[in-house]
Scaffold this motif. Structure first.
Motif, PDB file in Angstrom:
ATOM      1  N   LEU A 103       0.820  -1.206   0.000  1.00  0.00           N
ATOM      2  CA  LEU A 103       0.000   0.000   0.000  1.00  0.00           C
ATOM      3  C   LEU A 103       0.859   1.263   0.000  1.00  0.00           C
ATOM      4  CD1 LEU A 103      -2.903  -0.991   2.437  1.00  0.00           C
ATOM      5  CD2 LEU A 103      -2.927  -0.935  -0.054  1.00  0.00           C
ATOM      6  N   SER A 104       2.069   1.171   0.561  1.00  0.00           N
ATOM      7  CA  SER A 104       2.947   2.350   0.567  1.00  0.00           C
ATOM      8  C   SER A 104       3.372   2.745  -0.844  1.00  0.00           C
ATOM      9  CB  SER A 104       4.188   2.071   1.425  1.00  0.00           C
ATOM     10  OG  SER A 104       4.999   1.062   0.837  1.00  0.00           O
ATOM     11  N   VAL A 153       1.357   5.737  -2.188  1.00  0.00           N
ATOM     12  CA  VAL A 153       1.406   7.019  -1.475  1.00  0.00           C
ATOM     13  C   VAL A 153       2.471   7.905  -2.118  1.00  0.00           C
ATOM     14  CG1 VAL A 153       1.781   8.170   0.743  1.00  0.00           C
ATOM     15  CG2 VAL A 153       0.717   5.899   0.682  1.00  0.00           C
ATOM     16  N   TRP A 207      -2.931   8.004  -2.990  1.00  0.00           N
ATOM     17  CA  TRP A 207      -2.908   8.883  -1.814  1.00  0.00           C
ATOM     18  C   TRP A 207      -1.755   9.889  -1.994  1.00  0.00           C
ATOM     19  CZ3 TRP A 207      -3.055   3.467   0.009  1.00  0.00           C
ATOM     20  CH2 TRP A 207      -4.353   3.058   0.371  1.00  0.00           C
ATOM     21  N   LEU A 261       0.662  11.153   3.104  1.00  0.00           N
ATOM     22  CA  LEU A 261       0.384  10.161   4.148  1.00  0.00           C
ATOM     23  C   LEU A 261      -0.876  10.508   4.924  1.00  0.00           C
ATOM     24  CD1 LEU A 261       1.466   7.580   5.461  1.00  0.00           C
ATOM     25  CD2 LEU A 261       2.743   9.011   7.069  1.00  0.00           C
ATOM     26  N   ASP A 316      -3.557  11.602   3.803  1.00  0.00           N
ATOM     27  CA  ASP A 316      -4.732  11.141   3.054  1.00  0.00           C
ATOM     28  C   ASP A 316      -5.059   9.684   3.385  1.00  0.00           C
ATOM     29  OD1 ASP A 316      -5.155  13.556   1.540  1.00  0.00           O
ATOM     30  OD2 ASP A 316      -3.350  13.028   0.413  1.00  0.00           O
ATOM     31  N   VAL A 317      -4.028   8.917   3.745  1.00  0.00           N
ATOM     32  CA  VAL A 317      -4.249   7.522   4.136  1.00  0.00           C
ATOM     33  C   VAL A 317      -5.090   7.470   5.404  1.00  0.00           C
ATOM     34  CG1 VAL A 317      -3.152   5.366   4.834  1.00  0.00           C
ATOM     35  CG2 VAL A 317      -2.090   6.798   3.070  1.00  0.00           C
ATOM     36  N   ASP A 350      -8.809   8.311   4.704  1.00  0.00           N
ATOM     37  CA  ASP A 350      -9.526   7.551   3.681  1.00  0.00           C
ATOM     38  C   ASP A 350     -10.298   6.408   4.323  1.00  0.00           C
ATOM     39  OD1 ASP A 350     -10.487   6.317   1.459  1.00  0.00           O
ATOM     40  OD2 ASP A 350      -8.536   5.899   0.554  1.00  0.00           O
ATOM     41  N   PHE A 355      -9.339   2.724   3.447  1.00  0.00           N
ATOM     42  CA  PHE A 355      -8.047   2.147   3.824  1.00  0.00           C
ATOM     43  C   PHE A 355      -8.180   0.820   4.559  1.00  0.00           C
ATOM     44  CE2 PHE A 355      -4.685   1.539   6.989  1.00  0.00           C
ATOM     45  CZ  PHE A 355      -3.599   1.407   6.157  1.00  0.00           C
ATOM     46  N   SER A 367      -6.914   2.207  10.204  1.00  0.00           N
ATOM     47  CA  SER A 367      -7.786   1.100   9.824  1.00  0.00           C
ATOM     48  C   SER A 367      -8.905   0.892  10.834  1.00  0.00           C
ATOM     49  CB  SER A 367      -6.966  -0.190   9.667  1.00  0.00           C
ATOM     50  OG  SER A 367      -6.224  -0.449  10.835  1.00  0.00           O
TER      51      SER A 367
END
Length: 430
Positions: A137-138, A141, A147, A150, A152-153, A156, A159, A269
């Motif tokens: 997932l990184s 970014v 994204w 960071l 924005d993660v 979201d 996520f 999360s």
């Protein structure tokens, strides 16, 4: 001597089996078969006459769910779905039968080793899965990517879904079951920490605290709400039982609440998943308003509708999903069509499929195991049983191998506690 060798092999296989979180399903099934076969040989070697009436009654109780499933599927309904349900439930037969036939109860040190192996295997698979998910997932970014930053993660709402999806792809383990594994591991480690607190050196205490913190953080990252809440509640129960001065338990409660709030606030999360919980989100889902929380409203309504019409005898395990899908189609085809959502409650699933005897058997097994071990001053069993109970309120734990093996393994391990062959009486050389 050959009798002792059989017992050593039996325990060695059980040690391998306790690492099932990192094993694939096929390997786990093979080990279960081998463990059961060796247990039968061990029982025959010592003579089954050592089994008394109390042990037989306990075995019948623990085998109750499987016997009920067998009768309702093989005898009254031999449909393909029913037979598959029976096949998946075979661990509910294998583990109780194996532990029942084994003539020697495992010592506390052996049980501690099995629990440690389980916790270690759980840490390994979850750590690997979460690291892989974070790495993959990184890559999304940065400027011009999914994204941009960071921050924005963290903001979201999608996520947690993406993180859990990648985790499951990498480990082939559903995040909810991984969270249950972590919850059990946390309770086992906490029990060990509290039980030996006075004899642990400062460095050892620091290790336990760091290990517990790592397990809790990993569980929070998986964003499974019920296992996380259940773990915190069961931890409080365990601390309360161990603390001589109950006021310290209140301090522990405050500490756990602070940790939980911090996790829900800082970990994106789990934060996003908990934001779905609100009184305004308890209406029926629609195509424009659907999430993992309100979708359960329709699921529980359909489940209770089936039970209300078949509360005594049930409709058979193989028919539950068909009836649920018919009910879903009347609520919202856009939300539920071709999704095959189960009851998301193990007690409701057993009640709908097996009748009232199904959930009652589960409750009696959990209660009996807890009370018996409390009398033996082994309170962690109560905590683990309570974790199972709470997890089953929102998940069908006994319809997948990971859930069935976990439940059958731990209930059987702690269910039979008496030693029927005294270890001090070494078997004669042959």
């Amino acid at each position: 001597m050959w009798k002792e060798r059989i017992n050593k092999i039996n325990f060695l296989v059980l040690c391998l089996l306790s690492c099932f979180p990192v094993l694939n399903v096929k390997v786990t099934v093979v080990l279960i078969i081998v463990f059961t076969a060796i247990s039968v040989l061990s029982g025959l070697a010592y003579g089954l006459s050592s089994i008394n009436s109390t042990r037989i009654k306990e075995a019948l109780l623990l085998l109750g769910p499987f016997l009920l499933i067998f009768f309702r599927t093989y005898v009254t309904d031999r449909s393909e779905d029913a037979l598959f349900y029976l096949e998946v439930s075979m661990s509910l037969l294998a583990f109780p039968a194996a532990f029942f036939l084994s003539p020697v109860a495992y010592t506390q040190k052996q049980k501690d080793l099995l629990c440690l192996l389980f916790a270690g295997a759980t840490f390994a698979i979850v750590f690997f899965g979460e690291m892989q998910a974070a790495i993959k997932l990184s890559d999304h970014v940065g400027p011009g990517k999914f994204w941009p930053a960071l921050s924005d993660v963290f903001n979201d709402a999608s996520f947690p879904y993406l993180f859990r999806t990648v985790f499951e792809e990498q480990t082939h383990l559903h995040p909810t079951y991984a969270s249950v594994f972590l919850g059990i591991s946390i309770l086992l480690l906490l029990d060990r920490f509290l039980k030996t607190f006075d004899t642990i050196p400062p460095r050892g205490k620091m290790f336990f605290v760091m290990a517990l913190g790592a397990f809790i953080l990993m569980q929070a990252m998986l964003a499974s709400r019920t296992p996380f809440i259940a773990t915190m509640l069961c931890s409080i129960v365990l601390i309360f039982i161990y603390m001589k001065k109950k006021v310290y338990a209140l301090y522990a409660l405050g500490g756990i609440l602070v940790i939980s709030i911090m996790m829900m606030w800082l970990v994106p999360s789990i934060s996003s998943r908990f934001k779905e919980i609100s009184f305004s989100n308890t209406g029926m889902p629609s195509a424009s308003n659907e999430n993992s929380f309100n979708i359960r409203v329709g699921i529980y309504e359909c489940s209770t509708e089936i039970i209300s019409e078949n509360w005594l005898w049930g409709i058979g395990p193989g028919n539950v999903q068909k009836e649920l899908n018919l009910c879903y189609s009347r609520i919202s085809k856009e939300v539920y069509d071709e999704k095959n959502y189960n009851t998301h409650n193990q007690f409701l699933d057993y009640w709908a499929g097996l009748g009232i005897a199904g959930p009652l058997l589960l409750l009696v097994i959990l209660g009996y195991t807890s009370i018996k071990n409390l009398r033996l001053k082994n309170p962690v069993v109560l905590a683990v049983s309570l974790l199972f109970f709470i997890a089953m309120l929102t998940e069908n734990m006994l319809i997948r191998q990971n859930g069935i093996v976990t439940f059958a393994f731990f209930t059987s391990l702690f269910f039979f506690t008496e030693v029927y062959i005294k270890r001090s009486q070494a078997p004669e050389s042959q």
